[in-house]
Design an enzyme around this catalytic site. Structure first.
Site, PDB file in Angstrom:
ATOM      1  CB  VAL A 171       8.176 -11.627  -0.217  1.00 55.06           C
ATOM      2  CG1 VAL A 171       7.406 -12.827  -0.741  1.00 55.06           C
ATOM      3  CG2 VAL A 171       7.237 -10.500   0.214  1.00 55.06           C
ATOM      4  CG  ASN A 197      -1.808  -8.560  -3.003  1.00 51.74           C
ATOM      5  OD1 ASN A 197      -2.427  -7.543  -3.298  1.00 51.74           O
ATOM      6  ND2 ASN A 197      -2.134  -9.308  -1.954  1.00 51.74           N
ATOM      7  NE  ARG A 221      -4.655 -10.409   6.166  1.00 54.35           N
ATOM      8  CZ  ARG A 221      -4.710  -9.091   6.326  1.00 54.35           C
ATOM      9  NH1 ARG A 221      -5.838  -8.449   6.048  1.00 54.35           N
ATOM     10  NH2 ARG A 221      -3.668  -8.405   6.745  1.00 54.35           N
ATOM     11  CB  ALA A 249       8.387   6.404   1.193  1.00 52.91           C
ATOM     12  CB  SER A 250       6.673   1.372   0.707  1.00 48.03           C
ATOM     13  OG  SER A 250       5.261   1.390   0.833  1.00 48.03           O
ATOM     14  CE  LYS A 251       1.747  -0.687  -1.399  1.00 44.20           C
ATOM     15  NZ  LYS A 251       1.828  -2.059  -1.941  1.00 44.20           N
ATOM     16  CE1 TYR A 266       0.473   0.521   1.824  1.00 40.91           C
ATOM     17  CE2 TYR A 266      -0.550   2.503   0.934  1.00 40.91           C
ATOM     18  CZ  TYR A 266      -0.442   1.126   0.974  1.00 40.91           C
ATOM     19  OH  TYR A 266      -1.245   0.359   0.180  1.00 40.91           O
ATOM     20  CB  ILE A 274     -10.034  -2.006  -2.569  1.00 37.06           C
ATOM     21  CG1 ILE A 274      -9.253  -1.320  -3.712  1.00 37.06           C
ATOM     22  CG2 ILE A 274     -10.681  -3.287  -3.049  1.00 37.06           C
ATOM     23  CD1 ILE A 274     -10.102  -0.903  -4.893  1.00 37.06           C
TER      24      ILE A 274
END
Length: 244
Positions: free
Chosen positions: A61, A87, A14, A154-156, A152, A185
């Site tokens: 993953v 993604n 999606r 920190a992860s990115k 979020y 987006i």
């Protein structure tokens, strides 16, 4: 341009991932779809309407062996892994002082460790091919931070560091690795925001509009079509980071 190429897209059931799959299929690529749950037949039919083939791998993953299975099946079915797009991602927002250890770990595990896992396995295939493109989905939040999104962010931010390191390690074999950092987006998630929140968001975007999934897909297709850009982060955010 991508005829007979194999594009592997995680989190492709999606939103941005789904649009990426359709757009690359339209460009002639065979598509390997990945999600944690069953992928609907409408997406598969739409992809195959472009005269290409698709293969679905259900798995998470963040699990090392699931990521291995994804890449292994892609190679077995189509013979190569030409483009990997990481993604898959989740959010579990909460103010830092109230965020649980589990909330932090879960987001890091999917967004960052999941990206590492697929790169680890795909790079072995790409190194033998002496070619390949890796595109990692980061976020403007990984560059500027955000209240309630420490996990979020920190992860990115980690994805950006991982991207640059992978780019340096793999460049000698002709493999590129770049990141896309989307802003706000139009997806199911942003559709659920209140008008008040949308107005506040738009106030921070110089172009005064949200992006759409085609903006991300166009950037991914560009990155996958060139061989002399690597280790870069491309913001697709309407200028949002400039106002941070």
């Amino acid at each position: 341009m991508f005829k007979d190429k194999t594009v592997v897209i995680t989190g492709s059931s999606r939103g941005i991932g789904r649009r990426l799959a359709i757009r690359f299929a339209n460009e002639g690529a065979n598509i390997v779809l990945n999600a944690r749950k069953v992928i609907d037949s409408d997406l598969i039919s739409e992809i195959e309407s472009y005269g290409v083939k698709t293969h679905c791998v259900i798995g998470d993953v963040q699990e090392f062996e699931s990521a291995n299975q994804l890449i292994t099946e892609a190679k077995e079915v189509f013979g190569s892994v030409d483009v990997l797009i990481n993604n898959a991602g989740i959010t579990k927002d909460m103010l830092l002082m109230r965020m649980s250890e589990e909330m932090f770990d879960d987001v890091i595990s999917v967004n960052l460790k999941g990206t590492f896992n697929t790169i680890h396995h795909a790079s072995k295939v790409m190194l033998k091919q002496r070619s390949g493109t890796i595109i990692n989905m980061s976020s403007v939040i990984g560059e500027i931070g955000n209240i309630g999104q420490a996990n979020y962010a920190a992860s990115k931010a980690g994805v950006i560091g991982l991207t640059k390191s992978a780019a340096k390690e793999l460049a000698a074999r002709g493999i590129t690795c770049n990141a896309i950092a989307p802003g706000f987006i139009e997806t199911d998630m942003t559709d659920s925001l209140s008008e008040k929140v949308k107005e506040a968001t738009l106030a921070h975007i110089p172009l005064k509009k949200l992006g759409n999934t085609d903006d991300i897909a166009n950037t991914a297709i560009f990155l996958a079509s060139q061989t002399y850009i690597t280790g870069q982060v491309i913001n697709v955010d309407g200028g949002m980071v400039m106002n941070a």
